[in-house]
Structure formats: C-alpha cells, structure tokens
Design an enzyme around this catalytic site. Structure first.
Site, short mmCIF file in Angstrom:
data_model
loop_
_atom_site.label_atom_id
_atom_site.label_comp_id
_atom_site.label_asym_id
_atom_site.label_seq_id
_atom_site.Cartn_x
_atom_site.Cartn_y
_atom_site.Cartn_z
N ARG A 30 -4.02 9.15 4.53
CA ARG A 30 -4.77 8.17 3.76
C ARG A 30 -4.00 7.77 2.50
NH1 ARG A 30 -9.42 7.64 6.50
NH2 ARG A 30 -9.95 9.47 7.73
N ASP A 31 -4.04 6.46 2.21
CA ASP A 31 -3.38 5.95 1.01
C ASP A 31 -4.08 6.53 -0.23
OD1 ASP A 31 -1.47 3.20 0.48
OD2 ASP A 31 -2.66 3.96 -1.21
N ASN A 88 5.07 -4.25 4.53
CA ASN A 88 5.68 -4.97 3.42
C ASN A 88 7.18 -4.70 3.47
OD1 ASN A 88 3.23 -5.91 2.39
ND2 ASN A 88 2.89 -4.02 1.23
N GLU A 96 6.73 -1.10 -2.35
CA GLU A 96 6.96 -0.22 -3.51
C GLU A 96 7.62 1.09 -3.12
OE1 GLU A 96 3.24 0.05 -5.54
OE2 GLU A 96 3.46 -1.98 -6.37
N VAL A 97 7.35 1.56 -1.92
CA VAL A 97 7.95 2.82 -1.47
C VAL A 97 9.00 2.49 -0.41
CG1 VAL A 97 7.56 5.06 -0.39
CG2 VAL A 97 5.85 4.13 -1.96
N HIS A 101 6.57 1.98 6.25
CA HIS A 101 5.20 2.42 6.47
C HIS A 101 4.38 1.23 6.96
CE1 HIS A 101 5.91 1.44 2.22
NE2 HIS A 101 4.72 0.85 2.24
N HIS A 103 0.67 -0.24 7.05
CA HIS A 103 -0.67 -0.11 6.46
C HIS A 103 -1.72 -0.46 7.51
CE1 HIS A 103 0.46 -0.23 2.04
NE2 HIS A 103 1.53 -0.85 2.52
#
Ligand code: AMP
Ligand code: ZN
Length: 115
Positions: A30-31, A88, A96-97, A101, A103
């Site tokens: 989970r984010d 992204n 950002e990371v 990944h 989402h």
C-alpha cells in the site's frame, strides 16, 4: 539492489513492509500517501529506474505487473466499480521514485484529464 533506492529496500524487506502480494519477480504494497481509498504499488524486485529503460524481453515482467494489478483489484473489490492503473515516467510524468512501479487506484471516481 540499488543501495539508495527506497523500493529496493522495501522489496528486500529492510522496512518490514506488509506485502499485499509477492512472488519471485514482484511485490505489491500500500502507498504510504494514498490518493484514493485503494492505492497499491506493484513493483519488480529488480531495480529498473524508469519504464523507458524496459527492454524487449521485459514483456513478461510488465505483463505480470498488470495481471497482478487486475488480481489485486478483484481482491480489493474494486474490479466492477472500476479503477485506474498508472505508470509515471520521468519528471514531466510526475515520477518521484526511480524504481518502476505501477499504481493501482480505486474506491472513488477518478477525474480526467489527470493533473
Ligand atoms: P511516483 O510519483 O509515481 O514516483 O510515485 C511514488 C509513490 O511512492 C508515491 O505515491 C509515494 O507516496 C509512494 N511512496 C514513496 N515511498 C514509499 C514508502 N516507503 N512506502 C510506501 N509508499 C511510498
Ligand atoms: Zn530500486
């Protein structure tokens, strides 16, 4: 494993993160800053900074990420109401990371166009 990568650390269990899914190639969790009632990140264990660095033989890996997201959506009971899958990429993509990944967002109506 990339020494300074937070998602490599998560995948190798450094933070004792609770996984909602794991196999030999992927983990999902989970984010920490959820943008929807359901917000899960699906990541490969392998460090790949951005999706633009995926190669031809990564088709199975990416396909597996998507299939896991579909399965998790069912598990989270958002499958029929609908959900959104997002990768992204890079600065303009809002990444950002730097460890790829996927989402999985759900549990509310998404807006379009995205911000
Ligand atoms: P992106 O902007 O696509 O790179 O998304 C990175 C996501 O990772 C953001 O939604 C963050 O809230 C999330 N995130 C960053 N660090 C962690 C962490 N340690 N545990 C869970 N989620 C994280
Ligand atoms: Zn990494």
């Amino acid at each position: 494993m990339e020494q300074d990568c937070v998602f490599c650390k998560i995948a190798t269990g450094v933070f004792d993160t609770q996984f909602v899914y794991q196999d030999e190639k992927l983990v999902a969790f989970r984010d920490m800053n959820p943008q929807a009632p359901v917000h899960i990140l699906i990541i490969p264990r392998r460090h790949i900074p951005q999706i633009r660095q995926l190669k031809g033989n990564d088709d199975k890996l990416v396909g597996r990420m998507i299939l896991v997201a579909i399965k998790l959506a069912e598990q989270e009971q958002i499958s029929e109401s609908g959900y959104r899958l997002v990768f992204n990429c890079g600065e303009n993509g809002g990444q950002e990371v730097d460890h790829i990944h996927l989402h999985l967002f759900g549990g509310r109506k998404m807006t379009w166009p995205p911000g």
